[in-house]
Write an enzyme that holds these catalytic residues in place. Structure first.
Site, PDB file in Angstrom:
ATOM      1  N   TYR A  14      27.099  19.952  11.326  1.00  0.00           N
ATOM      2  CA  TYR A  14      27.940  20.606  12.332  1.00  0.00           C
ATOM      3  C   TYR A  14      27.269  20.661  13.704  1.00  0.00           C
ATOM      4  O   TYR A  14      27.803  20.132  14.687  1.00  0.00           O
ATOM      5  CB  TYR A  14      28.339  22.007  11.862  1.00  0.00           C
ATOM      6  CG  TYR A  14      29.340  22.685  12.768  1.00  0.00           C
ATOM      7  CD1 TYR A  14      30.714  22.467  12.612  1.00  0.00           C
ATOM      8  CD2 TYR A  14      28.928  23.531  13.796  1.00  0.00           C
ATOM      9  CE1 TYR A  14      31.644  23.081  13.438  1.00  0.00           C
ATOM     10  CE2 TYR A  14      29.846  24.150  14.632  1.00  0.00           C
ATOM     11  CZ  TYR A  14      31.198  23.920  14.442  1.00  0.00           C
ATOM     12  OH  TYR A  14      32.109  24.520  15.281  1.00  0.00           O
ATOM     13  N   LYS A  61      28.252  18.240  17.158  1.00  0.00           N
ATOM     14  CA  LYS A  61      28.593  18.868  18.439  1.00  0.00           C
ATOM     15  C   LYS A  61      27.587  18.464  19.525  1.00  0.00           C
ATOM     16  O   LYS A  61      27.959  18.188  20.665  1.00  0.00           O
ATOM     17  CB  LYS A  61      28.608  20.393  18.299  1.00  0.00           C
ATOM     18  CG  LYS A  61      29.694  20.938  17.372  1.00  0.00           C
ATOM     19  CD  LYS A  61      31.065  20.752  17.963  1.00  0.00           C
ATOM     20  CE  LYS A  61      32.120  21.488  17.147  1.00  0.00           C
ATOM     21  NZ  LYS A  61      33.481  21.305  17.682  1.00  0.00           N
TER      22      LYS A  61
END
Length: 226
Positions: A131, A135
């Site tokens: 994650y 990003k």
């Protein structure tokens, strides 16, 4: 905000929490000459929805180049779409990296000058975890595309009154004793995310900028908006 009045802009991910709050804030403030809401399907808006006069553009994110004509003339772009890790690793990467970067690249190709991206707290392209790494990669690659201005937002726990997911609701009550003393520590309402984005949008004609806003800085930017 007069410098924004003659601009065409797009909002990708406008049906999500941050995109919804942002598109509503834009509509209420009548900020731009033309607003394009971009998504995978058309959404029926009631007549009393201030966004009902905005143009909706339905795109295939797998073949975004087919929609290049619709993006032409956009001076400002807002990228607020995102999936969750719970949706599965492949789907998460497809939405949060592939689709997001496809939008950024197309926006750059058609001459968009200012790009805004809603990332997440902890984003880090060198992370060992999917994650934050995804990003962080998007943040890094967007900044390298050549936009005149890039603003990146890293909200912590997102509060959307009445619309929270179960996990978000539980997390909110766990950290509530702390946030009662320091509201900007680890949470932010979607409305304040939207306001912080608009506050930075007003810097459109202020030269080259590359800025990453932390959760607390987003609170400050939101408070600065009249």
């Amino acid at each position: 905000m007069d410098s924004l009045k003659n601009l065409k802009v797009f909002v990708v991910g406008w049906t999500g929490a941050c995109g919804d709050a942002l598109s509503l804030e834009i509509a209420k403030r009548k900020l731009f000459k033309e607003v394009m809401l971009v998504g995978r399907r058309r959404v029926e808006l009631t007549g009393d929805d201030p966004r009902s006069k905005f143009e909706q553009v339905v795109v295939d994110f797998e073949d975004l180049e087919k929609s290049a004509e619709s993006f032409k003339g956009c001076s400002v772009g807002y990228v607020t779409m995102g999936s969750t890790r719970q949706s599965g690793a492949s789907n998460f990467v497809k939405v949060d990296y592939d689709y997001t970067m496809a939008v950024a690249k197309l926006a750059n190709e058609v001459g968009c000058k200012q790009l805004h991206y809603v990332s997440a707290v902890g984003a880090n392209k060198d992370s060992c975890f999917l994650y934050p790494k995804t990003k962080g990669k998007v943040e890094h690659e967007m900044a390298e595309l050549g936009f005149e201005q890039v603003f990146i937002y890293r909200p912590a726990l997102l509060i959307r009154p009445g619309k929270e997911r179960v996990v978000e609701r539980i997390s909110y009550y766990i950290i509530k004793p702390v946030t009662a003393f320091k509201p900007t520590w680890n949470q932010i309402e979607a409305e304040n995310v939207a306001k912080s984005i608009i506050a930075k949008s007003t810097e459109f004609d202020q030269g080259k900028k590359r800025e990453i806003l932390s959760n607390s800085q987003m609170h400050e930017a939101a408070q600065s908006l009249a």
